[in-house]
Design a protein around this motif. Structure first.
Motif: not given
Length: 269
Positions: A179-184, A216-226
């Motif tokens: 399990d890993m988490v990445f953001a862009a 997709v696990t989280k959305l913020t104003e500046n980033a998308i987390f996977f």
């Protein structure tokens, strides 16, 4: 002189009359008992072999059973001869208690080793997590178990606490999920980021490319987390983990996937 000889002869006859039968019976019981113990030990050995009990623990179990049966046989023979066995058993029990208290920790580890070898929650070569340590099992000994951690350190765990504590066997099912988490940056869009991650998973030599999740696990104003979940063999967990992390960074650069934009709030007095 003849009177003394007659007296000795009478005493011998009396002793033979009184104790001869008991001695003979005790000898017969001992011989038959030893024969039965031998048959029991052979049967026990066959049962342990057919039950696939580890060969390392078989001699210990057979020795324990053999000693216990022999002690019971000797007590029985002593009872036939008229020896008061109550005090003998009491002394034997007290001695056993004293030895048990003196060797309490060692006996607990011994019992734990027997349980581990009997029930096999893990085998040599398995990757496990126990007692706060994660590593491959190098040896299962009667008093302790040896692990080699992922950073190649040798850890010796006493079998007593190991047999009574929680054990996570990572190798049991053969495959394990990384399990890993990445953001862009959110400006890249979900599809573009996911496509880059998929390329890395497809190129990973350790990953099962047909079974994975890129969610997709989280959305913020500046980033998308996977959340990235990749399946691999238990023996290649860390190889998969580091490969994906390294090549995600490279692939994001090749596909021009931008990092999240850092925003700072400046308060002017």
């Amino acid at each position: 002189m003849d009177i003394k000889l007659d007296s000795i002869k009478d005493q011998l006859i009396l002793a033979i009359t009184q104790y001869g039968g008991k001695i003979l019976l005790a000898i017969v019981v001992f011989i038959v008992g030893r024969f039965i113990i031998g048959r029991v030990m052979n049967f026990l050995g066959q049962r342990m072999n057919s039950s696939h009990i580890d060969r390392d623990v078989q001699p210990f179990l057979k020795s324990l059973v053999g000693v216990a049966l022999t002690v019971m046989l000797l007590i029985s023979c002593a009872g036939i001869l008229g020896v008061q066995t109550t005090s003998f058993v009491a002394v034997l029990g007290a001695a056993g208690l004293a030895v048990g208290l003196a060797l309490q920790g060692s006996l607990a580890n011994f019992a734990g080793g027997v349980l581990l070898l009997l029930f096999k929650p893990f085998r040599v070569g398995d990757l496990i997590n126990a007692q706060g340590f994660t590593g491959n099992v190098e040896a299962i000994r009667i008093f302790d178990t040896v692990l080699v951690t992922v950073d190649n350190k040798t850890v010796t765990l006493p079998n007593g606490p190991l047999s009574t504590g929680p054990i996570t066997n990572i190798s049991t099912k053969g495959d394990i999920r990384v399990d890993m988490v990445f953001a862009a940056g959110s400006q890249n869009g979900v599809d573009k980021i996911r496509a880059s991650i998929e390329k890395v998973i497809a190129a990973c030599p350790y990953a099962n490319a047909t079974t994975h999740d890129v969610l997709v696990t989280k959305l913020t104003e500046n980033a998308i987390f996977f959340d990235v979940r990749v399946w691999t063999k238990a023996t290649t967990y860390w190889e998969t983990y580091y490969f994906v992390h390294e090549h995600i960074s490279k692939q994001f650069g090749l596909d021009k996937v931008a990092a999240p934009i850092q925003q700072y709030t400046v308060n002017q007095a």
